[in-house]
Design a protein around this motif. Structure first.
Motif, mmCIF file in Angstrom:
data_model
loop_
_atom_site.group_PDB
_atom_site.id
_atom_site.type_symbol
_atom_site.label_atom_id
_atom_site.label_comp_id
_atom_site.label_asym_id
_atom_site.label_seq_id
_atom_site.Cartn_x
_atom_site.Cartn_y
_atom_site.Cartn_z
ATOM 1 N N GLY A 82 67.305 64.413 56.683
ATOM 2 C CA GLY A 82 66.066 65.149 56.441
ATOM 3 C C GLY A 82 65.530 65.767 57.723
ATOM 4 N N TYR A 83 65.594 64.980 58.779
ATOM 5 C CA TYR A 83 65.137 65.482 60.077
ATOM 6 C C TYR A 83 66.048 66.625 60.553
ATOM 7 C CZ TYR A 83 62.771 64.892 64.625
ATOM 8 O OH TYR A 83 62.020 65.078 65.756
ATOM 9 N N ASP A 84 67.362 66.476 60.321
ATOM 10 C CA ASP A 84 68.326 67.543 60.653
ATOM 11 C C ASP A 84 67.947 68.838 59.946
ATOM 12 O OD1 ASP A 84 69.733 65.543 61.914
ATOM 13 O OD2 ASP A 84 71.403 65.502 60.498
ATOM 14 N N CYS A 85 67.605 68.724 58.659
ATOM 15 C CA CYS A 85 67.266 69.931 57.882
ATOM 16 C C CYS A 85 66.055 70.636 58.475
ATOM 17 C CB CYS A 85 67.002 69.584 56.416
ATOM 18 S SG CYS A 85 68.519 69.257 55.519
ATOM 19 N N VAL B 296 76.336 73.147 68.780
ATOM 20 C CA VAL B 296 75.065 72.568 68.323
ATOM 21 C C VAL B 296 75.173 71.061 68.510
ATOM 22 C CG1 VAL B 296 73.538 72.286 66.331
ATOM 23 C CG2 VAL B 296 74.843 74.399 66.610
ATOM 24 N N LYS B 297 74.288 70.532 69.348
ATOM 25 C CA LYS B 297 74.345 69.088 69.598
ATOM 26 C C LYS B 297 73.138 68.422 68.949
ATOM 27 C CE LYS B 297 74.722 65.574 73.194
ATOM 28 N NZ LYS B 297 74.973 65.265 74.603
ATOM 29 N N ILE B 298 73.435 67.513 68.036
ATOM 30 C CA ILE B 298 72.373 66.783 67.327
ATOM 31 C C ILE B 298 72.293 65.381 67.929
ATOM 32 C CG2 ILE B 298 71.505 66.043 65.091
ATOM 33 C CD1 ILE B 298 73.230 68.073 63.730
ATOM 34 N N HIS B 299 71.196 65.101 68.572
ATOM 35 C CA HIS B 299 71.044 63.779 69.187
ATOM 36 C C HIS B 299 70.713 62.736 68.135
ATOM 37 C CE1 HIS B 299 71.239 64.657 73.517
ATOM 38 N NE2 HIS B 299 70.964 65.886 73.111
ATOM 39 N N ARG B 300 71.384 61.596 68.242
ATOM 40 C CA ARG B 300 71.129 60.515 67.282
ATOM 41 C C ARG B 300 70.996 59.203 68.036
ATOM 42 N NH1 ARG B 300 71.545 63.191 62.827
ATOM 43 N NH2 ARG B 300 73.287 64.574 62.362
ATOM 44 N N LEU B 301 69.770 58.912 68.399
ATOM 45 C CA LEU B 301 69.554 57.675 69.147
ATOM 46 C C LEU B 301 68.819 56.647 68.313
ATOM 47 C CD1 LEU B 301 70.026 59.746 71.578
ATOM 48 C CD2 LEU B 301 68.887 58.008 72.909
ATOM 49 N N HIS C 233 65.407 67.336 67.649
ATOM 50 C CA HIS C 233 66.487 66.545 68.275
ATOM 51 C C HIS C 233 67.782 67.354 68.427
ATOM 52 C CE1 HIS C 233 67.193 66.631 64.082
ATOM 53 N NE2 HIS C 233 68.080 65.661 64.037
ATOM 54 N N ILE C 234 67.665 68.668 68.335
ATOM 55 C CA ILE C 234 68.880 69.503 68.357
ATOM 56 C C ILE C 234 68.830 70.525 69.487
ATOM 57 C CG2 ILE C 234 70.244 71.185 67.033
ATOM 58 C CD1 ILE C 234 69.495 69.798 64.516
ATOM 59 N N ILE C 235 69.951 70.680 70.187
ATOM 60 C CA ILE C 235 70.022 71.796 71.127
ATOM 61 C C ILE C 235 71.195 72.710 70.766
ATOM 62 C CG2 ILE C 235 68.902 70.576 73.048
ATOM 63 C CD1 ILE C 235 71.515 70.244 74.381
ATOM 64 N N VAL C 236 70.973 73.981 71.022
ATOM 65 C CA VAL C 236 72.020 74.987 70.819
ATOM 66 C C VAL C 236 72.388 75.480 72.205
ATOM 67 C CG1 VAL C 236 72.619 77.195 69.739
ATOM 68 C CG2 VAL C 236 70.950 75.677 68.642
ATOM 69 N N MET C 237 73.675 75.492 72.490
ATOM 70 C CA MET C 237 74.123 75.948 73.811
ATOM 71 C C MET C 237 75.415 76.741 73.669
ATOM 72 S SD MET C 237 75.410 72.256 75.233
ATOM 73 C CE MET C 237 75.707 71.042 73.942
#
Ligand SMILES: Nc1ncnc2c1ncn2[C@@H]1O[C@H](COP(=O)(O)OP(=O)(O)OP(=O)(O)O)[C@@H](O)[C@H]1O
Ligand SMILES: [Mg+2]
Length: 294
Positions: A79-82, A122-127, A184-188
């Motif tokens: 849900g947070y990803d969306c 696209v890096k999705i952080h999952r801590l 929580h996402i970065i695009v590089m």
């Protein structure tokens, strides 16, 4: 949730689903399980629509339901990803999604294309998604807020990494060009490269080692930051034999009281790897002295 499934579900959402997800995000700052009245208030939707949307996004596994003295809801990582992916798509930072290119214990990385047609990562952080012990050890905030630690920590990691990439890019260090950041996402920029530890052959080993040491030095002296988790896993080598240092969320400022410890550990990880795998030896102390006696 697998990225393909996630994207397929994201494509099914309408604006009111995002309003409900956004209301839940806000509500989670206060409630462990967000009551329906709170969701209704924050979303600005009527109660029937909220209930309808809640059951829809619940089916898509974007939220979880809790039943206790009252019924409450909370966001899942999906849900947070969306929420974050939607914001990036809406602001024209992302367009088509591709394959997973790296799955770490603390992030998922996949490739995508932005509206200009550039290849991006696209890096999705999952801590903090699992261990209670780990959560307890690292948490600066109260017990009551532990339920949102994953959300808070993942967002903070992405913010820190994006910040580092910007600073490093400004001093012209070879890191992926940072493009955008949301939650929580970065695009590089997507780098064509292989992680150092996976390379079977490495030509010009001494030269590559020197370049890595130079980059550590430039980061420390010009960008004033230390990687903090440097190893053969976080260095990509391009087909042109350029090095790219990645994975910066845990960087440490060079005025940190223990900066020497972190800097030495980074250097020594690299030296040990080159000695073990390529039989290239450099004296640790000599390098430390070069660093510290500037
Ligand atoms: N900009 C990029 N371009 C191409 N591939 C990338 C890029 N960033 C990351 N990757 C790929 O994804 C993998 C994981 O990335 P990264 O090291 O940043 O995260 P991680 O190791 O999962 O993070 P953590 O160490 O916090 O668990 C890398 O080894 C690399 O293969
Ligand atoms: Mg890594």
């Amino acid at each position: 949730m697998n990225i393909k499934i996630l994207i397929a579900r994201l494509r099914k959402l309408i604006i009111n689903d995002y309003r409900v997800l956004g209301a839940l995000e806000r509500g989670m700052a206060v409630h462990e399980y967000v009551p329906i009245e709170t969701i209704t208030n924050y979303s600005g939707l009527n109660i029937n629509e909220v209930n309808f949307r809640l059951s829809y996004i619940h089916k898509l596994e974007l939220i979880k339901r809790w039943t206790g003295p009252y019924v409450g809801y909370y966001l899942t990582f999906a849900g947070y990803d969306c929420l974050a992916l939607h914001a990036l798509i809406e602001s024209d930072k992302l367009d088509l999604f591709g394959q997973a290119i790296g799955v770490g214990k603390e992030s998922d990385v996949f490739d995508a294309i932005n509206p200009e047609g550039d290849n991006v990562a696209v890096k999705i952080h999952r801590l903090g998604r699992t261990s209670f012990r780990q959560t307890k050890r690292k948490r600066p905030y109260s017990k009551d807020k532990r339920h949102i630690s994953w959300l808070y920590e993942s967002r903070l990691a992405a913010k820190k990494e994006f910040e580092a990439l910007n600073i490093l890019h400004d001093v012209k260090l070879s890191v992926p060009n940072p493009i955008a950041h949301n939650r929580h996402i970065i695009v590089m920029e997507r780098i064509e490269g292989t992680p150092l530890f996976l390379l079977k052959e490495l030509p010009e080993k001494e030269k590559i080692l020197n370049e890595i040491l130079d980059d550590i030095f430039i980061a420390y002296s010009k960008a004033k930051l230390i990687h903090g988790d440097l190893s053969e896993y976080n260095i990509l080598i391009t087909p042109e034999l350029e090095i790219m240092i990645i994975d910066w969320p845990q960087w440490i400022p060079s005025d940190h009281p223990n900066f020497k410890f972190y800097l030495k550990r980074d250097i020594s990880n690299i030296l040990k790897f080159f000695q073990r795998k390529y039989d290239v030896y450099r004296d640790e102390n000599e390098i430390f002295n070069e660093f510290f006696n500037i």
